[in-house]
Motif scaffolding. Structure first.
Motif, short mmCIF file in Angstrom:
data_model
loop_
_atom_site.label_atom_id
_atom_site.label_comp_id
_atom_site.label_asym_id
_atom_site.label_seq_id
_atom_site.Cartn_x
_atom_site.Cartn_y
_atom_site.Cartn_z
N ARG A 41 0.96 -1.25 0.08
CA ARG A 41 0.06 0.00 0.00
C ARG A 41 0.93 1.05 0.06
N ALA A 45 -0.80 6.22 2.09
CA ALA A 45 -2.07 5.90 2.44
C ALA A 45 -2.25 6.22 4.12
N LEU A 76 -4.08 -6.62 -1.77
CA LEU A 76 -3.04 -6.20 -1.15
C LEU A 76 -2.10 -7.58 -0.85
N ARG A 134 -11.34 5.08 2.86
CA ARG A 134 -10.23 4.45 1.84
C ARG A 134 -10.83 3.75 1.01
#
Length: 188
Positions: A41, A45, A76, A134
């Protein structure tokens, strides 16, 4: 003497990062480390204090054996650095931010781990996921559906799985985590 592994897991939005931040000092005072995860990520973030790698960097590290554990979830890749094995071998106790979907593999590698499932009421979970901004609404709903699927699964019925509710005050959850760990005696 070897240390104990505490394997914390829970749905996105359950408050794992907040719990880890709040419990960091009391755990350290008890000689318990919190391992820093590696995630594909962006470092910018919002979320946990993790080491961010590109997918290509992650793959290279994984092939090189840099991770004690690694898995894929929610688009992810996640890894727990291999240094936890040295900490455990030295008698230190280690808490990792794990994955519900990887629990069986983690138990194979660390048969005496203490599995802790952080739970949260559905309405609170939805509110937290939406507030963090998110994911899209569709992604939030997919996460909620995945959580509902897991909550009804066999893993929750496992008598070795310790449930920790984080629907209310964070300090209460921290106190309950410390009590659970103390009762297991890895960090007491």
């Amino acid at each position: 003497m070897s240390g104990s592994l505490i394997y914390l897991m829970g749905p996105s939005g359950s408050g794992k990062d907040s719990l880890l931040d709040a419990a960091r000092e009391p755990l350290a005072a008890r000689g318990c480390r919190i391992a820093r995860r590696v995630i594909t990520r962006s470092a910018e973030a919002v979320g946990e204090d993790a080491l961010a790698l590109s997918p290509a960097q992650f793959e290279a590290e994984e092939r090189a054996g840099a991770f004690a554990m690694s898995w894929r979830a929610n688009g992810l890749a996640y890894g727990i650095p291999g240094q936890i094995d040295a900490w455990l071998a030295a008698g230190e106790h280690v808490l990792v931010n794990g994955s519900r979907g990887y629990l069986a593999q983690a138990r194979q590698r660390y048969p005496t781990l203490l599995p802790v499932l952080l739970t949260v009421e559905l309405a609170v979970l939805r509110q937290r996921l939406l507030a963090r901004g998110r994911e899209t609404l569709a992604e939030v709903e997919a996460r909620l559906a995945r959580n509902a699927q897991f909550a009804g699964g066999a893993a929750v019925q496992d008598e070795r799985l310790h449930l920790l509710d984080n629907s209310g005050e964070l300090q209460r959850t921290v106190d309950n985590l410390l009590g659970l760990i103390g009762g297991h005696d890895p960090c007491a």
